[in-house]
Design an enzyme around this catalytic site. Structure first.
Site, PDB file in Angstrom:
ATOM      1  N   GLU A 284       4.332   1.986   8.942  1.00  0.00           N
ATOM      2  CA  GLU A 284       4.632   1.307   7.677  1.00  0.00           C
ATOM      3  C   GLU A 284       5.422   2.322   6.875  1.00  0.00           C
ATOM      4  OE1 GLU A 284       5.187   0.539   4.259  1.00  0.00           O
ATOM      5  OE2 GLU A 284       3.082   0.975   3.847  1.00  0.00           O
TER       6      GLU A 284
ATOM      7  N   CYS B 258       4.327   2.030  -1.811  1.00  0.00           N
ATOM      8  CA  CYS B 258       5.430   1.541  -0.982  1.00  0.00           C
ATOM      9  C   CYS B 258       5.853   0.145  -1.413  1.00  0.00           C
ATOM     10  CB  CYS B 258       5.036   1.555   0.482  1.00  0.00           C
ATOM     11  SG  CYS B 258       3.524   0.659   0.851  1.00  0.00           S
TER      12      CYS B 258
END
Length: 521
Positions: free
Chosen positions: A285, A319
């Site tokens: 990720e 993020c």
């Protein structure tokens, strides 16, 4: 915790939550400064060095955390490799039971865990409690999904033979020793979630946290130890990526890895995992450059609330943080004014105190990056509208505090393409929805995105946006706030190596490989 805390519901908690959190913070502060060993093969290990960990809130000493070197990493992988055969053979129902036991322990310790997260990362109380509570939902949710799936053991039709009985079956089996490399911003949840998935499916784990946040992964080791996992099934090391991370990934016995972090490191890791005698699974990720599109039909008050929460929550160190806003020119001035007002109204300070919504960024290095980005914002036609400064007034001078920043810039500004991971929001007027979506998609990353507009605007956005997790007309967060069991958290393009979501039905099979079995009687 009787109140169901999620990232969407954390704006009006009961008074009991505040009382219990404050008591946990006081108790945790009183015990700071301890020495914390590594955890390998069911034992405490002193390591070869020390991270002296200080809080970004006020510089307080949090503790001394042991670090590993390549030899210690090898010892951890040895332990995981020895434990793997018995753990793989362990009844799936027992692995499920242990996963539920971890979740129960988290429920018992949620305030203690949240206090440590607040002090180590600089999260406010609600963000810290939400992260701790999310970990329990990972362990429970994945365990329940594993049971619902029948442990991925499926009987298939017999071959259509007349003179033989040919029985077929598809079974998903674990890979072996799994590495988990977690980031600083969600150091407990993003170590625990992959660990829960890997352990449930029969893999053993060696986990490494970020050097800025070694405490959280040590707390995870305590939870798994106290839940009763056998020695060697879970092992925890700490240290730099250059030494410990590379030693872990370069060990050929590592069968797979889950990494959360930057695009650059994640892509390098993916290439390395593919470069051996066979391709090893690599779940990455890798961040996002998350865009919000606001049309002339959008509710500007709702948009400003959702964008500000996503851009500035945890200092933009997510993020999924909102980083870019593409707004139709006819409402750009009105939306910008609302966002500037929202940024200026944020209460900043010690995040363990109830009145402060925003705490520090994680380190002095992050402050230096912030100051460099502010300098660069003013170039190439950009204008800083508010913020742009380090906060040094007493009592903030001892911590890593910066002002939430709103800037406008032309579409060609280079910082629209760079993940900053700081409380900086850039606004760009566009002609229409189509241009906004096109500019949102003009990024190699595709993690989250949001839109505010009419029903027709939303239909166009959902059809054309290139992101794995999208939110529509959402005041709770324009691009942030996924929670296990409520939203899957997926990325597209350079934000992931799998295209599958954390917390979804498709996640556990990433830790397994399929075997087709045909047995003829």
């Amino acid at each position: 915790m009787t109140f169901k805390l999620t990232y969407s519901t954390m704006f009006n908690p009961p008074e009991e939550m505040h009382t219990r959190f404050e008591a946990a913070v006081a108790a945790t502060r009183a015990a700071l400064g301890a020495t914390h060993p590594l955890y390998i093969d069911g034992a405490e290990v002193a390591g070869v060095g020390t991270i002296v960990n200080h809080s970004p809130i006020d510089g307080a000493l949090l503790g001394h955390f042991a670090t590993a070197d390549a030899t210690v990493v090898q010892r951890a992988v040895d332990a995981a490799a020895r434990a793997y055969p018995a753990w793989r053979a362990c009844a799936p129902s027992e692995r499920v039971r242990l996963s539920h036991r971890v979740a129960d322990l988290i429920d018992e310790r949620v305030y203690e865990l949240a206090a440590a997260l607040a002090l180590e990362v600089g999260k406010n109380r609600l963000e810290a409690l939400a992260e701790a509570a999310e970990v329990a939902d990972f362990f429970r949710g994945y365990a329940d999904e594993y049971e619902r799936s029948g442990y991925y053991d499926r009987v298939l039709p017999d071959d259509p033979l007349t003179d033989w009985r040919s029985h077929n079956r598809s079974v998903l089996k674990p890979h072996g020793v799994w590495a988990v490399v977690a980031p600083f911003n969600f150091p407990l949840a993003l170590a625990a979630g992959p660990t829960a998935a890997a352990l449930l499916t029969g893999n053993t784990v060696v986990a490494k946290g970020a050097s800025d946040t070694p405490w959280a992964v040590r707390l995870l080791a305590d939870l798994l130890r106290d839940a009763g996992y056998p020695p060697g099934v879970f092992n925890m090391v700490a240290g730099s990526g250059a030494v410990v991370g590379n030693a872990l990934i370069d060990d050929p016995r590592i069968a797979g890895v889950t990494f959360t972090g930057s695009y650059e490191v994640g892509m390098d890791l993916s290439r390395r995992m593919a470069a051996g005698p066979w391709v090893r699974p690599c779940i990455t990720e890798m961040g996002g450059k998350n865009a919000v599109v606001v049309t002339a039909n959008g509710d500007l008050e709702r948009a400003a609330t959702g964008i500000a929460r996503s851009a500035f929550g945890l200092g933009g160190q997510k993020c999924s943080a909102a980083s870019r806003v593409y707004v139709e020119a006819s409402v750009a001035e009105a939306l910008t004014a609302r966002l500037v007002a929202a940024a200026q109204a944020i209460r900043i300070g010690d995040p363990t105190q109830r009145e402060h919504w925003l705490g520090p960024v994680v380190s002095a290095r992050a402050v230096a990056k912030y100051e460099d980005y502010v300098r660069r914002l003013a170039l190439d036609g950009g204008t800083v509208l508010c913020g742009g400064t380090r906060l040094t007034d007493t009592p903030l001078a001892q911590g890593c505090y910066v002002a939430p920043t709103v800037a406008t810039a032309p579409a060609a500004h280079p910082l629209y393409a760079e993940e900053m991971f700081l409380p900086i929001l850039m606004i760009c007027p566009v002609r229409d929805l189509a241009e906004g979506v096109a500019r949102a998609n003009a990024s190699p990353l595709g993690l989250t995105a949001g839109v505010y507009g009419s029903e027709a605007d939303v239909a166009y956005f959902l059809e054309h946006i290139e992101a794995g997790t999208v939110y529509v007309n959402r005041p709770q967060g324009a691009t942030t706030g996924a929670w296990p069991g409520y939203q899957a958290f997926a990325g597209w393009k350079g934000s992931t190596s799998t295209g599958k979501a954390i917390g979804s039905f498709y996640y556990l099979p990433l830790y397994l490989r399929e075997q087709s079995q045909t047995v003829v009687e």
